[in-house]
Write an enzyme that holds these catalytic residues in place. Structure first.
Site, PDB file in Angstrom:
ATOM      1  N   HIS A   1       0.520  -0.955  -0.109  1.00 27.14           N
ATOM      2  CA  HIS A   1       0.275   0.079   0.013  1.00 27.14           C
ATOM      3  C   HIS A   1       1.179   1.176   0.145  1.00 27.14           C
ATOM      4  CE1 HIS A   1      -2.852  -2.894   2.080  1.00 27.14           C
ATOM      5  NE2 HIS A   1      -3.406  -2.501   0.657  1.00 27.14           N
TER       6      HIS A   1
ATOM      7  N   LYS B   1     -15.958  -7.417   7.142  1.00 24.98           N
ATOM      8  CA  LYS B   1     -14.953  -7.907   7.012  1.00 24.98           C
ATOM      9  C   LYS B   1     -14.795  -8.379   7.927  1.00 24.98           C
ATOM     10  CE  LYS B   1     -11.147  -7.154   3.572  1.00 24.98           C
ATOM     11  NZ  LYS B   1     -10.729  -6.344   3.341  1.00 24.98           N
TER      12      LYS B   1
ATOM     13  N   ARG C   1      -2.144  -6.295  -8.433  1.00 22.46           N
ATOM     14  CA  ARG C   1      -0.838  -6.690  -8.434  1.00 22.46           C
ATOM     15  C   ARG C   1      -0.389  -7.971  -9.822  1.00 22.46           C
ATOM     16  NH1 ARG C   1      -3.307  -7.205  -2.549  1.00 22.46           N
ATOM     17  NH2 ARG C   1      -4.239  -7.334  -3.707  1.00 22.46           N
TER      18      ARG C   1
ATOM     19  N   SER D   1      -3.092  -7.602   2.786  1.00 19.06           N
ATOM     20  CA  SER D   1      -3.174  -7.432   4.215  1.00 19.06           C
ATOM     21  C   SER D   1      -3.595  -9.217   5.077  1.00 19.06           C
ATOM     22  CB  SER D   1      -3.972  -6.509   4.694  1.00 19.06           C
ATOM     23  OG  SER D   1      -3.516  -5.460   3.872  1.00 19.06           O
TER      24      SER D   1
HETATM   25  P1  ADP Z   1      -9.742  -3.988  -0.708  1.00 20.01           P
HETATM   26  O1  ADP Z   1     -10.566  -4.595   0.124  1.00 20.01           O
HETATM   27  O2  ADP Z   1     -10.319  -2.830  -1.134  1.00 20.01           O
HETATM   28  O3  ADP Z   1      -9.468  -5.077  -1.462  1.00 20.01           O
HETATM   29  P2  ADP Z   1      -7.092  -3.315   0.414  1.00 20.01           P
HETATM   30  O4  ADP Z   1      -6.116  -2.603   1.912  1.00 20.01           O
HETATM   31  O5  ADP Z   1      -6.880  -4.648   0.358  1.00 20.01           O
HETATM   32  O6  ADP Z   1      -8.511  -2.711   0.426  1.00 20.01           O
HETATM   33  O7  ADP Z   1      -6.350  -2.801  -0.939  1.00 20.01           O
HETATM   34  C1  ADP Z   1      -6.647  -2.083  -1.208  1.00 20.01           C
HETATM   35  C2  ADP Z   1      -6.094  -1.529  -2.056  1.00 20.01           C
HETATM   36  O8  ADP Z   1      -4.803  -1.441  -2.199  1.00 20.01           O
HETATM   37  C3  ADP Z   1      -6.460  -2.438  -3.787  1.00 20.01           C
HETATM   38  O9  ADP Z   1      -6.805  -1.330  -4.894  1.00 20.01           O
HETATM   39  C4  ADP Z   1      -5.714  -3.472  -3.838  1.00 20.01           C
HETATM   40  O10 ADP Z   1      -5.447  -3.739  -4.719  1.00 20.01           O
HETATM   41  C5  ADP Z   1      -4.335  -2.523  -3.445  1.00 20.01           C
HETATM   42  N1  ADP Z   1      -3.823  -3.443  -2.896  1.00 20.01           N
HETATM   43  C6  ADP Z   1      -3.476  -4.184  -1.506  1.00 20.01           C
HETATM   44  N2  ADP Z   1      -1.841  -4.708  -1.739  1.00 20.01           N
HETATM   45  C7  ADP Z   1      -1.623  -4.047  -2.409  1.00 20.01           C
HETATM   46  C8  ADP Z   1       0.125  -4.714  -3.007  1.00 20.01           C
HETATM   47  N3  ADP Z   1       0.835  -5.620  -1.964  1.00 20.01           N
HETATM   48  N4  ADP Z   1       0.407  -4.005  -3.610  1.00 20.01           N
HETATM   49  C9  ADP Z   1      -0.194  -2.889  -4.560  1.00 20.01           C
HETATM   50  N5  ADP Z   1      -1.297  -2.676  -4.074  1.00 20.01           N
HETATM   51  C10 ADP Z   1      -1.884  -3.117  -3.718  1.00 20.01           C
END
Ligand code: ADP
Length: 210
Positions: free
Chosen positions: A20, A44, A93, A131
């Site tokens: 992130h 969630k 990703r 996450s």
């Molecule tokens: P959501 O529940 O909306 O997927 P996340 O917190 O999992 O929430 O992810 C938020 C955003 O960050 C999404 O667009 C996801 O693709 C991106 N994201 C999550 N992990 C990574 C990562 N390792 N590298 C790049 N982008 C990421």
């Protein structure tokens, strides 16, 4: 709408990982302002409460210019409108992200035709990172060093330490129990939010935050 180029980066961020952070940094080079929007995601079953997720992201991004952190519990398009963003930023990703993101992008476009969705790819080293996996590794006592900012690592330890100790005590009482490890099974799969608001998806149905 403001003349500034503003992007909103929505997500659950439970917790904020180095993936992130990588994306936020990249976006800060492209936009005048990047608003990291933390979704409530009640269904969630977030490990960290909203206030703590927001606090951690603020702390981790403090040294970065043009970054702001807000919370929201409604549609992403409504959040974008509130902060004056013309762009929704998401991370891609792997190909596996595509189908879900494609649906969300089209739904968001239906809800708000003037909003664009932009995708950025993280550094290769973060492409496997999410996450959910981080929480599982931490929960089972593995190291998440280098996967999350130091502060998040500490908070994970503080929050999961107790349950780990309890599990260790329990397994000492019943040594026949096999040790668990993160697997490619359902527990390691990221439960994702989508377009609209964050709501837990049943395994059989894709869920999204629009
Ligand atoms: P959501 O529940 O909306 O997927 P996340 O917190 O999992 O929430 O992810 C938020 C955003 O960050 C999404 O667009 C996801 O693709 C991106 N994201 C999550 N992990 C990574 C990562 N390792 N590298 C790049 N982008 C990421």
């Amino acid at each position: 709408m403001s003349s500034e180029r503003i992007a909103v980066f929505p997500g659950t961020f439970d917790p904020f990982t180095n993936g992130h952070l990588d994306l936020t940094r990249r976006a800060a080079r492209l936009f005048d302002r990047v608003v990291v929007a933390v979704a409530e995601s009640p269904a969630k079953g977030a490990l960290f409460p909203m206030t703590e997720r927001v606090e951690m992201i603020r702390s981790v991004t403090r040294g970065l210019k043009r970054i702001e952190v807000v919370e929201f519990s409604d549609l992403v398009v409504d959040c974008a409108r509130r902060v004056g963003a013309a762009v929704i930023l998401r991370g891609l990703r792997a190909v596996s992200d595509f189908e879900f993101e494609f649906q969300m992008a089209l739904m968001n476009r239906k809800l708000s035709p003037s909003l664009e969705v932009a995708y950025l790819m993280p550094s290769l080293q973060y492409t496997y990172l999410n996450s959910t996996l981080v929480k599982e590794v931490a929960r089972l006592g593995g190291s998440v060093k280098g996967l999350v900012p130091g502060m998040v690592e500490e908070r994970l330890r503080a929050r999961l330490g107790t349950s780990r100790q309890a599990r260790a005590a329990a397994s000492a009482e019943s040594p026949a129990q096999p040790a668990r490890a993160p697997s490619a099974g359902s527990s390691a799969k990221p439960a994702r939010t989508g377009t609209a608001r964050s709501r837990a998806r049943p395994a059989s149905r894709r869920r999204a935050r629009a």
